[in-house]
Design an enzyme around this catalytic site. Sequence first.
Site, PDB file in Angstrom:
ATOM      1  N   GLY A  45       0.713  -1.234  -0.095  1.00 34.81           N
ATOM      2  CA  GLY A  45      -0.148  -0.053   0.141  1.00 34.81           C
ATOM      3  C   GLY A  45       0.942   1.184   0.078  1.00 34.81           C
ATOM      4  N   ASP A  46       1.936   1.202   0.869  1.00 33.83           N
ATOM      5  CA  ASP A  46       2.585   2.463   0.878  1.00 33.83           C
ATOM      6  C   ASP A  46       3.529   2.341  -0.435  1.00 33.83           C
ATOM      7  OD1 ASP A  46       2.264   3.657   3.610  1.00 33.83           O
ATOM      8  OD2 ASP A  46       3.404   1.986   4.354  1.00 33.83           O
ATOM      9  N   SER A  47       4.230   1.502  -0.800  1.00 35.87           N
ATOM     10  CA  SER A  47       4.897   1.589  -2.100  1.00 35.87           C
ATOM     11  C   SER A  47       4.235   2.177  -3.373  1.00 35.87           C
ATOM     12  CB  SER A  47       5.533   0.342  -2.347  1.00 35.87           C
ATOM     13  OG  SER A  47       6.534  -0.031  -1.346  1.00 35.87           O
ATOM     14  N   THR A 106       1.329   3.783  -3.386  1.00 41.49           N
ATOM     15  CA  THR A 106       1.189   5.325  -3.118  1.00 41.49           C
ATOM     16  C   THR A 106       2.402   6.107  -3.347  1.00 41.49           C
ATOM     17  OG1 THR A 106      -0.332   4.784  -1.305  1.00 41.49           O
ATOM     18  CG2 THR A 106       0.656   6.993  -1.298  1.00 41.49           C
ATOM     19  N   GLY A 107       3.491   5.631  -2.826  1.00 41.92           N
ATOM     20  CA  GLY A 107       4.826   6.401  -3.594  1.00 41.92           C
ATOM     21  C   GLY A 107       4.943   6.643  -4.806  1.00 41.92           C
TER      22      GLY A 107
END
Length: 402
Positions: free
Chosen positions: A173-175, A177-178
Amino acid sequence: MNDDATGPPPLEGVKVLDLSNYLAAPMATMYLADYGAEVIKIEQPGRGDGMRMWGNNKNGVGLYFKVINRNKKSVTLDFHTPFGVRAVKALAENSDVVVENFRPGVLDRWGLGYEILSGINPRIIMLSITGFGQTGPNKDRPGFGSLAEAYAGFSHINGEADGPPMSPSWGLGDSSTGIGAAFLVMAALYGRECRGGQGQHIDMAIYEQLFTMLGPQVINYDQLGLIQGRSGSRLSFAVPRNNFKTRDGKWILIAGSNQSIFENICRGLGREDLIEDSRFLDNRARMKNPDALEEELQKTVGKMTLDEVMGHLIEYDGAATPINDVKMVMEDPQIIARESVTSVNDEEFGGPVRMQNVVGKLSRTPGSIRHAGPRLGHHNREILIERLGFDEEEIKEEGLPL
């Protein structure tokens, strides 16, 4: 590196003030830094970005921090103090982009919100990344990548058909988003330069990029009432696509994404009979009979070693790959030839460290990794004294390292 490079990196001259921590927003600024933007990372004095304590470490130094914060400059400031707020405002005055991932309203309470900073610098672009965005009933809830993976629907479709939902064992999820956030910053920069020079505020929720990446689920539900379930390593729209075990206990992924590739796979495995089988004549027929087809493929693959299967499928142009672990990836001739892993010297480790290289290759102005994530406060003197003109004694009184 590209020997044909003829110019500076494409984002040279772009100044990014990074107030964020952990993974999603720092990954966005990593992409910008890789392509030449100057990223000044503001960290809490004494402890720094929480990612410095995440995951594995060597001699107490966090390894993943070294990757995500490569090419950045580390400055320590406390947003709770008048000096810290004053220094951030001074940096924002000459920045193009500010990136933050605090909960909605936190920067406003510190006097560092978008309205304040855009008043100082109307050209400023602020990227705000939060779990659920700046609006809506969930905006004040804590949110990070793991929650986004479940909230967006990924965990529901991930796992075996007869097993529980599974969340990924890494920061999907974070990656994701990045990646999306870096694109939004570039879109805003382009819009600013082409349409009047005005900055703007980018509001991004962590679940949004992954939600869009999950494919046709929304339109399938809207038009057909379908709710996708779990199917292991299968795809719902192309058969075959699964993992198969070889005679020597290794694994291979085989994917017949179109008819010609499927036929090449069959010929490579010596199973031309499958091409004419009525159950497997085309993709829609195969979608009705995945178990039968996979059983036939596994019987054949299970009689050969991984090298034998790959050799045959490469010869016949069938789509397949070994299921590599990281050691296999780093030793792979294609990875080596493409320089997908690079080595950079690191001051804290006193030698080289290897990490994933810059994503993509620009023929004339490629990106590069100049250094790994820096020591906490390593650039305090350069930025606070030499650039902003603060007095050395004032810096020492704030307890900041020089």
